[in-house]
Scaffold this motif. Structure first.
Motif, PDB file in Angstrom:
ATOM      1  N   GLY A 182       0.058  -9.491   3.891  1.00 21.74           N
ATOM      2  CA  GLY A 182       0.514  -9.656   2.385  1.00 21.74           C
ATOM      3  C   GLY A 182      -0.052 -10.212   1.752  1.00 21.74           C
ATOM      4  N   GLN A 183      -0.054 -11.211   0.587  1.00 20.35           N
ATOM      5  CA  GLN A 183      -0.590 -11.824  -0.563  1.00 20.35           C
ATOM      6  C   GLN A 183      -0.034 -13.509   0.240  1.00 20.35           C
ATOM      7  OE1 GLN A 183      -1.836 -11.119  -3.114  1.00 20.35           O
ATOM      8  NE2 GLN A 183      -2.271 -13.242  -4.073  1.00 20.35           N
ATOM      9  N   PHE A 184       0.955 -13.159   1.458  1.00 22.29           N
ATOM     10  CA  PHE A 184       1.893 -14.893   0.956  1.00 22.29           C
ATOM     11  C   PHE A 184       1.858 -14.904   2.642  1.00 22.29           C
ATOM     12  CE2 PHE A 184       2.258 -15.402  -3.167  1.00 22.29           C
ATOM     13  CZ  PHE A 184       3.585 -14.030  -3.963  1.00 22.29           C
ATOM     14  N   VAL A 207       2.913  -9.924   6.951  1.00 25.22           N
ATOM     15  CA  VAL A 207       3.941  -8.898   6.857  1.00 25.22           C
ATOM     16  C   VAL A 207       3.883  -7.843   7.841  1.00 25.22           C
ATOM     17  CG1 VAL A 207       4.933  -7.141   5.415  1.00 25.22           C
ATOM     18  CG2 VAL A 207       3.418  -8.619   4.234  1.00 25.22           C
ATOM     19  N   ALA A 218      10.659  -3.783   6.976  1.00 23.88           N
ATOM     20  CA  ALA A 218       9.827  -5.049   6.183  1.00 23.88           C
ATOM     21  C   ALA A 218       9.892  -6.722   6.679  1.00 23.88           C
ATOM     22  CB  ALA A 218       8.833  -4.204   5.598  1.00 23.88           C
ATOM     23  N   LYS A 261       8.329  -9.976   5.429  1.00 24.58           N
ATOM     24  CA  LYS A 261       7.375 -10.847   4.521  1.00 24.58           C
ATOM     25  C   LYS A 261       7.059 -12.922   5.596  1.00 24.58           C
ATOM     26  CE  LYS A 261       6.331  -8.416   1.003  1.00 24.58           C
ATOM     27  NZ  LYS A 261       6.280  -8.306  -0.774  1.00 24.58           N
ATOM     28  N   GLU A 292      13.823  -3.172   2.857  1.00 28.63           N
ATOM     29  CA  GLU A 292      13.638  -2.297   3.541  1.00 28.63           C
ATOM     30  C   GLU A 292      12.580  -1.467   3.665  1.00 28.63           C
ATOM     31  OE1 GLU A 292      14.038   0.146  -1.120  1.00 28.63           O
ATOM     32  OE2 GLU A 292      14.320   1.041   0.636  1.00 28.63           O
ATOM     33  N   TYR A 293      12.524  -0.480   4.464  1.00 24.37           N
ATOM     34  CA  TYR A 293      10.950  -0.434   5.354  1.00 24.37           C
ATOM     35  C   TYR A 293      10.659   1.116   5.242  1.00 24.37           C
ATOM     36  CZ  TYR A 293       7.725   0.879   8.219  1.00 24.37           C
ATOM     37  OH  TYR A 293       6.285   1.028   8.816  1.00 24.37           O
ATOM     38  N   MET A 294       9.525   0.876   3.784  1.00 27.40           N
ATOM     39  CA  MET A 294       9.167   2.250   3.413  1.00 27.40           C
ATOM     40  C   MET A 294       7.334   2.860   4.119  1.00 27.40           C
ATOM     41  SD  MET A 294      10.300   2.193   0.429  1.00 27.40           S
ATOM     42  CE  MET A 294       9.611   3.443  -0.802  1.00 27.40           C
ATOM     43  N   GLU A 295       7.983   3.950   4.411  1.00 29.94           N
ATOM     44  CA  GLU A 295       7.504   4.337   6.081  1.00 29.94           C
ATOM     45  C   GLU A 295       5.935   4.807   5.461  1.00 29.94           C
ATOM     46  OE1 GLU A 295      11.387   5.225   6.627  1.00 29.94           O
ATOM     47  OE2 GLU A 295      10.079   5.462   5.254  1.00 29.94           O
ATOM     48  N   ASN A 324       1.154  -1.828  -5.551  1.00 29.34           N
ATOM     49  CA  ASN A 324       2.316  -2.432  -5.953  1.00 29.34           C
ATOM     50  C   ASN A 324       3.269  -1.450  -5.781  1.00 29.34           C
ATOM     51  OD1 ASN A 324       0.733  -5.114  -5.333  1.00 29.34           O
ATOM     52  ND2 ASN A 324       0.828  -5.412  -7.663  1.00 29.34           N
ATOM     53  N   SER A 342       7.468  -1.964  -6.265  1.00 29.96           N
ATOM     54  CA  SER A 342       7.255  -3.191  -4.853  1.00 29.96           C
ATOM     55  C   SER A 342       6.645  -4.854  -5.593  1.00 29.96           C
ATOM     56  CB  SER A 342       6.871  -3.299  -3.877  1.00 29.96           C
ATOM     57  OG  SER A 342       7.077  -4.106  -2.508  1.00 29.96           O
ATOM     58  N   ASP A 343       7.499  -6.098  -5.222  1.00 31.36           N
ATOM     59  CA  ASP A 343       6.596  -7.163  -5.516  1.00 31.36           C
ATOM     60  C   ASP A 343       7.238  -7.365  -6.965  1.00 31.36           C
ATOM     61  OD1 ASP A 343       4.496  -6.174  -3.231  1.00 31.36           O
ATOM     62  OD2 ASP A 343       5.930  -8.113  -2.566  1.00 31.36           O
ATOM     63  N   TYR A 364      -6.260 -15.411  -9.424  1.00 35.67           N
ATOM     64  CA  TYR A 364      -6.010 -14.133  -9.356  1.00 35.67           C
ATOM     65  C   TYR A 364      -4.987 -14.769 -10.458  1.00 35.67           C
ATOM     66  CZ  TYR A 364      -1.390 -11.324  -9.562  1.00 35.67           C
ATOM     67  OH  TYR A 364      -0.713 -10.425  -9.698  1.00 35.67           O
TER      68      TYR A 364
HETATM   69  C1  6XL Z   1       8.326  -3.574   2.343  1.00 40.43           C
HETATM   70  N1  6XL Z   1       6.689  -3.036   2.910  1.00 40.43           N
HETATM   71  C2  6XL Z   1       6.372  -4.291   2.560  1.00 40.43           C
HETATM   72  C3  6XL Z   1       5.142  -3.504   2.752  1.00 40.43           C
HETATM   73  C4  6XL Z   1       3.975  -4.812   2.603  1.00 40.43           C
HETATM   74  C5  6XL Z   1       2.234  -5.406   3.145  1.00 40.43           C
HETATM   75  C6  6XL Z   1       1.716  -6.042   3.674  1.00 40.43           C
HETATM   76  N2  6XL Z   1       1.170  -6.636   1.944  1.00 40.43           N
HETATM   77  C7  6XL Z   1       2.265  -6.318   1.063  1.00 40.43           C
HETATM   78  N3  6XL Z   1       2.183  -6.618  -0.545  1.00 40.43           N
HETATM   79  N4  6XL Z   1       1.169  -5.530  -0.573  1.00 40.43           N
HETATM   80  C8  6XL Z   1       0.959  -6.592  -2.175  1.00 40.43           C
HETATM   81  C9  6XL Z   1       1.858  -7.470  -2.420  1.00 40.43           C
HETATM   82  C10 6XL Z   1       1.071  -8.008  -3.973  1.00 40.43           C
HETATM   83  C11 6XL Z   1       1.797  -8.953  -4.273  1.00 40.43           C
HETATM   84  C12 6XL Z   1       1.584  -9.632  -5.705  1.00 40.43           C
HETATM   85  C13 6XL Z   1       1.901 -10.694  -6.129  1.00 40.43           C
HETATM   86  C14 6XL Z   1       2.540  -8.344  -6.587  1.00 40.43           C
HETATM   87  C15 6XL Z   1      -0.127  -9.532  -5.905  1.00 40.43           C
HETATM   88  C16 6XL Z   1       2.510  -9.612  -3.438  1.00 40.43           C
HETATM   89  C17 6XL Z   1       2.792  -9.723  -2.620  1.00 40.43           C
HETATM   90  F1  6XL Z   1       3.780 -10.348  -1.669  1.00 40.43           F
HETATM   91  C18 6XL Z   1       2.447  -8.388  -2.008  1.00 40.43           C
HETATM   92  C19 6XL Z   1       2.539  -7.559  -0.389  1.00 40.43           C
HETATM   93  O1  6XL Z   1       2.876  -8.561   0.422  1.00 40.43           O
HETATM   94  C20 6XL Z   1       3.560  -5.185   1.211  1.00 40.43           C
HETATM   95  C21 6XL Z   1       4.205  -4.914   0.047  1.00 40.43           C
HETATM   96  O2  6XL Z   1       4.936  -5.443  -0.049  1.00 40.43           O
HETATM   97  C22 6XL Z   1       3.965  -2.410   3.892  1.00 40.43           C
HETATM   98  C23 6XL Z   1       5.675  -1.832   4.047  1.00 40.43           C
HETATM   99  N5  6XL Z   1       5.194  -0.492   4.485  1.00 40.43           N
HETATM  100  C24 6XL Z   1       4.302  -0.265   5.246  1.00 40.43           C
HETATM  101  C25 6XL Z   1       3.883   1.031   6.187  1.00 40.43           C
HETATM  102  C26 6XL Z   1       3.133   1.464   6.437  1.00 40.43           C
HETATM  103  N6  6XL Z   1       1.444   1.291   6.633  1.00 40.43           N
HETATM  104  C27 6XL Z   1       1.687  -0.054   5.236  1.00 40.43           C
HETATM  105  N7  6XL Z   1       3.340  -0.643   4.787  1.00 40.43           N
HETATM  106  C28 6XL Z   1       6.633  -1.742   3.368  1.00 40.43           C
HETATM  107  O3  6XL Z   1       7.979  -1.336   3.645  1.00 40.43           O
END
Ligand code: 6XL
Length: 265
Positions: free
Chosen positions: A20-22, A25, A36, A38, A83-86, A134, A146-147, A159
């Motif tokens: 992810g951004q930070f 994950v 999920a 982070k 919460e997990y988003m499948e 997002n 999300s986010d 950014y």
């Molecule tokens: C809750 N969640 C988060 C993610 C997931 C994973 C990686 N990066 C992210 N992202 N994506 C985008 C993102 C964007 C930002 C901005 C500040 C708005 C630029 C800030 C973030 F912190 C994120 C982040 O963490 C996410 C989104 O937060 C994926 C999930 N699920 C799945 C399942 C199957 N395959 C992939 N992901 C899920 O359930």
């Protein structure tokens, strides 16, 4: 401990599901729930910022927002438990389903997002980076936002600055590009672009144009064209979201009502 504090002992960490951004994950298990997790790199935000943010996000609870369950601050790196988003992120999902997206499914996705956003609007909370990338999708094709608000913690000025190479110009309202003036009316502009993404099966808006070219065409009064799959009534709502003046755009409450009326037809 504070009620949003999660005991790390209750958390089982699994596979990486994205960087992810930070930071990383991971998928995981918490009290028999799929989550999920982070991990937040220290250089992204201070502990205090982090806890403050967590408290705000815990209070924002709606079935069309990706829910924050809690935080782990007793370990380093700190982590946010969601919460997990499948089915992962909406933009990838749309591209995978290209050619197989029904009119009902596309309208339903627009409705889902507008419900979550109408709740944020009523809570006076601005997303600041609403886009299909997002939003996340559940195993039964439900879409959640999300986010929201997380842009405030991004340190990369490529950014955060509207001249930066990573600034989401293609989803930004004119007043955001010119004056960084964010509001729920700039979120509604982004929502219009998100509707365009849904009805264009995950294509990138203004495909091969640079950010500068997009700004120029917006100033000339040009807008994204109607996606082939979008009914005229839906495209009219997109155009309404792209009115030059924020006050001429609909609120999410009004837009939700219009979309719901279309889905009852
Ligand atoms: C809750 N969640 C988060 C993610 C997931 C994973 C990686 N990066 C992210 N992202 N994506 C985008 C993102 C964007 C930002 C901005 C500040 C708005 C630029 C800030 C973030 F912190 C994120 C982040 O963490 C996410 C989104 O937060 C994926 C999930 N699920 C799945 C399942 C199957 N395959 C992939 N992901 C899920 O359930």
């Amino acid at each position: 401990t504070d009620k949003w504090e999660i005991d790390p002992e209750e958390l089982d960490l699994g596979q990486e599901i994205g960087s992810g951004q930070f930071g990383l994950v991971l998928e995981g298990k918490w009290n028999d729930r799929k989550v999920a997790v982070k991990m937040v790199r220290e250089d992204c935000m201070t502990d205090e910022d982090f806890k403050e943010e967590a408290m705000v996000m815990m209070r924002l609870s709606h079935c069309k927002l990706v829910q924050l369950y809690g935080v782990c601050t007793q370990r380093s790196p700190m982590c946010l438990v969601f919460e997990y988003m499948e089915s992962g992120c909406l933009s990838a999902y749309l591209r995978e389903k290209k050619g197989r997206l029904s009119q009902d499914l596309m309208l339903g996705m627009c409705l889902d997002v507008s419900e979550g956003m109408a709740y944020l609007e009523s809570s006076n909370f601005i997303h600041r980076d609403l886009a299909a990338r997002n939003c996340l999708v559940t195993k039964n094709n439900e879409v959640k936002v999300s986010d929201f608000g997380m842009t405030r913690f991004v340190l990369d000025d490529q950014y955060t600055s509207s001249q930066g190479s990573k600034f989401p110009v293609k989803w930004s309202a004119p007043e955001v590009i010119k004056y960084s003036k964010f509001s729920s009316k700039s979120d509604i502009w982004a929502f219009g672009v998100l509707m365009w993404e849904i009805y264009n099966e995950g294509r990138l808006p203004y495909e091969n144009r640079t950010n500068a070219e997009v700004v120029e065409s917006l100033n000339a009064g040009l807008r994204l064209l109607k996606p082939r799959l979008a009914p005229n009534a839906v495209y009219s709502l997109m155009e309404w979201c792209w009115k030059e003046k924020p006050e001429d755009r609909p609120s999410f409450a009004v837009l939700l009502h219009e979309l719901a009326a279309l889905s009852d037809l």
